[in-house]
Design a protein around this motif. Structure first.
Motif, PDB file in Angstrom:
ATOM      1  N   MET A   1       5.924  -6.463  22.809  1.00 35.48           N
ATOM      2  CA  MET A   1       5.429  -5.545  21.788  1.00 35.48           C
ATOM      3  C   MET A   1       4.891  -6.346  20.608  1.00 35.48           C
ATOM      4  N   LYS A   2       3.818  -5.852  20.033  1.00 38.88           N
ATOM      5  CA  LYS A   2       3.221  -6.488  18.859  1.00 38.88           C
ATOM      6  C   LYS A   2       3.748  -5.832  17.587  1.00 38.88           C
ATOM      7  N   SER A   3       3.683  -6.588  16.489  1.00 36.79           N
ATOM      8  CA  SER A   3       3.984  -6.056  15.165  1.00 36.79           C
ATOM      9  C   SER A   3       2.683  -5.722  14.452  1.00 36.79           C
ATOM     10  N   LEU A   4       2.696  -4.634  13.702  1.00 33.13           N
ATOM     11  CA  LEU A   4       1.591  -4.284  12.816  1.00 33.13           C
ATOM     12  C   LEU A   4       2.106  -4.364  11.389  1.00 33.13           C
ATOM     13  N   ILE A   5       1.398  -5.121  10.552  1.00 28.62           N
ATOM     14  CA  ILE A   5       1.714  -5.141   9.126  1.00 28.62           C
ATOM     15  C   ILE A   5       0.667  -4.304   8.412  1.00 28.62           C
ATOM     16  N   VAL A   6       1.115  -3.264   7.727  1.00 27.66           N
ATOM     17  CA  VAL A   6       0.254  -2.416   6.914  1.00 27.66           C
ATOM     18  C   VAL A   6       0.407  -2.923   5.482  1.00 27.66           C
ATOM     19  N   ALA A 109       2.235 -10.887   2.092  1.00 27.31           N
ATOM     20  CA  ALA A 109       3.428 -10.096   2.400  1.00 27.31           C
ATOM     21  C   ALA A 109       4.432 -10.870   3.253  1.00 27.31           C
ATOM     22  N   TYR A 110       4.088 -12.061   3.666  1.00 26.60           N
ATOM     23  CA  TYR A 110       4.890 -12.818   4.626  1.00 26.60           C
ATOM     24  C   TYR A 110       6.360 -12.975   4.210  1.00 26.60           C
ATOM     25  N   ASN A 111       6.601 -13.253   2.945  1.00 20.88           N
ATOM     26  CA  ASN A 111       7.970 -13.448   2.452  1.00 20.88           C
ATOM     27  C   ASN A 111       8.551 -12.214   1.775  1.00 20.88           C
ATOM     28  N   ALA A 112       7.859 -11.097   1.839  1.00 16.95           N
ATOM     29  CA  ALA A 112       8.371  -9.868   1.222  1.00 16.95           C
ATOM     30  C   ALA A 112       9.704  -9.486   1.867  1.00 16.95           C
ATOM     31  N   GLU A 113      10.533  -8.758   1.101  1.00 17.20           N
ATOM     32  CA  GLU A 113      11.859  -8.378   1.601  1.00 17.20           C
ATOM     33  C   GLU A 113      12.047  -6.871   1.551  1.00 17.20           C
ATOM     34  N   ASN A 114      12.804  -6.356   2.529  1.00 15.73           N
ATOM     35  CA  ASN A 114      13.159  -4.931   2.503  1.00 15.73           C
ATOM     36  C   ASN A 114      14.394  -4.738   1.617  1.00 15.73           C
ATOM     37  N   SER A 115      14.875  -3.520   1.536  1.00 14.36           N
ATOM     38  CA  SER A 115      15.999  -3.230   0.636  1.00 14.36           C
ATOM     39  C   SER A 115      17.302  -3.894   1.074  1.00 14.36           C
ATOM     40  N   GLN A 116      17.378  -4.334   2.337  1.00 16.31           N
ATOM     41  CA  GLN A 116      18.559  -5.055   2.816  1.00 16.31           C
ATOM     42  C   GLN A 116      18.386  -6.576   2.712  1.00 16.31           C
ATOM     43  N   LYS A 117      17.307  -7.008   2.030  1.00 16.64           N
ATOM     44  CA  LYS A 117      17.000  -8.435   1.811  1.00 16.64           C
ATOM     45  C   LYS A 117      16.576  -9.171   3.079  1.00 16.64           C
ATOM     46  N   LEU A 118      16.122  -8.434   4.096  1.00 12.34           N
ATOM     47  CA  LEU A 118      15.539  -9.053   5.286  1.00 12.34           C
ATOM     48  C   LEU A 118      14.083  -9.376   4.964  1.00 12.34           C
ATOM     49  N   SER A 119      13.668 -10.609   5.234  1.00 15.84           N
ATOM     50  CA  SER A 119      12.282 -11.009   5.006  1.00 15.84           C
ATOM     51  C   SER A 119      11.397 -10.496   6.130  1.00 15.84           C
ATOM     52  N   LEU A 120      10.189 -10.098   5.769  1.00 14.73           N
ATOM     53  CA  LEU A 120       9.228  -9.637   6.767  1.00 14.73           C
ATOM     54  C   LEU A 120       9.025 -10.703   7.834  1.00 14.73           C
ATOM     55  N   LYS A 121       8.927 -11.962   7.430  1.00 16.18           N
ATOM     56  CA  LYS A 121       8.686 -13.046   8.394  1.00 16.18           C
ATOM     57  C   LYS A 121       9.743 -13.085   9.486  1.00 16.18           C
ATOM     58  N   ASP A 122      10.959 -12.619   9.189  1.00 13.72           N
ATOM     59  CA  ASP A 122      12.050 -12.622  10.166  1.00 13.72           C
ATOM     60  C   ASP A 122      12.089 -11.360  11.023  1.00 13.72           C
ATOM     61  N   ALA A 123      11.237 -10.393  10.714  1.00 11.39           N
ATOM     62  CA  ALA A 123      11.214  -9.126  11.448  1.00 11.39           C
ATOM     63  C   ALA A 123      10.038  -9.029  12.416  1.00 11.39           C
ATOM     64  N   LEU A 124       9.178 -10.040  12.424  1.00  9.38           N
ATOM     65  CA  LEU A 124       7.924  -9.966  13.167  1.00  9.38           C
ATOM     66  C   LEU A 124       8.033 -10.472  14.599  1.00  9.38           C
ATOM     67  N   GLU A 125       7.183  -9.917  15.448  1.00  8.45           N
ATOM     68  CA  GLU A 125       6.985 -10.423  16.795  1.00  8.45           C
ATOM     69  C   GLU A 125       6.029 -11.625  16.713  1.00  8.45           C
ATOM     70  N   ASP A 126       5.827 -12.317  17.838  1.00  5.01           N
ATOM     71  CA  ASP A 126       4.906 -13.463  17.848  1.00  5.01           C
ATOM     72  C   ASP A 126       3.456 -13.038  17.652  1.00  5.01           C
ATOM     73  N   GLU A 127       3.107 -11.880  18.200  1.00  4.68           N
ATOM     74  CA  GLU A 127       1.752 -11.354  18.057  1.00  4.68           C
ATOM     75  C   GLU A 127       1.742 -10.300  16.961  1.00  4.68           C
ATOM     76  N   VAL A 128       0.851 -10.502  15.965  1.00  5.09           N
ATOM     77  CA  VAL A 128       0.838  -9.636  14.791  1.00  5.09           C
ATOM     78  C   VAL A 128      -0.572  -9.117  14.532  1.00  5.09           C
ATOM     79  N   ILE A 129      -0.652  -7.824  14.255  1.00  4.71           N
ATOM     80  CA  ILE A 129      -1.894  -7.180  13.843  1.00  4.71           C
ATOM     81  C   ILE A 129      -1.748  -6.901  12.354  1.00  4.71           C
ATOM     82  N   VAL A 130      -2.804  -7.147  11.599  1.00  7.58           N
ATOM     83  CA  VAL A 130      -2.761  -6.922  10.155  1.00  7.58           C
ATOM     84  C   VAL A 130      -3.858  -5.939   9.770  1.00  7.58           C
ATOM     85  N   ALA A 131      -3.510  -5.005   8.896  1.00  9.29           N
ATOM     86  CA  ALA A 131      -4.451  -4.044   8.334  1.00  9.29           C
ATOM     87  C   ALA A 131      -4.027  -3.792   6.894  1.00  9.29           C
ATOM     88  N   GLY A 132      -4.876  -3.119   6.133  1.00 13.56           N
ATOM     89  CA  GLY A 132      -4.465  -2.745   4.783  1.00 13.56           C
ATOM     90  C   GLY A 132      -5.464  -3.117   3.711  1.00 13.56           C
TER      91      GLY A 132
END
Length: 183
Positions: A1-6, A109-132
């Motif tokens: 599965m791929k990740s999409l970053i909005v 947004a690569y180092n952005a964090e969610n409310s639980q302090k998880l970084s986006l970079k640690d939540a991503l799959e190897d294949e990433v689609i970017v939009a926004g």
């Protein structure tokens, strides 16, 4: 599965102080893509205090934008209304905040964090689609950091808002030359 970053589909970049070209169309295209693909969706948000150093009022270059808790910082409401699967809508675990430190200019947004302090970079799959929004700034810097980290990156062309159409096209050309696939 791929990740999409909005990236930063917030009202200040759509109809506010830093409104971008094609922003509303980009939101609609992103939602259509989300609804028709099996992907893991992540959202980034600029999330500034009123004292942020990037604001002209504080010696920076940008007008006041995406101030925490204000309308301009909210994600476009259509992501909540029209994204069909609940798991793909913005919520606590898949919304990542950037620009919180008033002294650090943070486009990516690569180092952005969610409310639980998880970084986006640690939540991503190897294949990433970017939009926004905006193609030449926050989208570009996010893509560059993804490439540097070894991700395979695609850009959803119809899902981009931009400051200047000519700079936007130059940006896409440059990113293609760096190995990014435009879809």
């Amino acid at each position: 599965m791929k990740s999409l970053i909005v990236v930063d589909c917030q009202y200040d970049f759509i109809d506010g102080t830093l409104a971008c070209e094609n922003a509303e169309n980009a939101v609609n295209s992103i939602i259509k893509y989300i609804n028709s693909n099996d992907i893991k969706v992540h959202y980034s948000k600029d999330w500034h205090s009123i004292h942020n150093g990037s604001f002209k009022d504080n010696g920076g270059v940008w007008p006041v934008h995406c101030v925490q808790g204000e309308r301009g910082a909210r994600l476009h409401e259509d992501f909540y209304k029209h994204v069909e699967k609940d798991v793909k809508r913005p919520k606590e675990d898949n919304v990542f905040y950037k620009g919180i430190d008033d002294e650090v200019e943070e486009y990516s947004a690569y180092n952005a964090e969610n409310s639980q302090k998880l970084s986006l970079k640690d939540a991503l799959e190897d294949e990433v689609i970017v939009a926004g929004i905006a193609s030449e700034y926050c989208v570009r810097e996010t893509v560059l950091e993804l490439l540097e980290a070894g991700h395979m990156v695609e850009i959803l062309k119809d899902g981009l808002g931009y400051v200047d159409s000519e700079d936007h096209l130059k940006n896409l050309q440059d990113l293609m030359e760096r190995g990014v696939r435009i879809i």
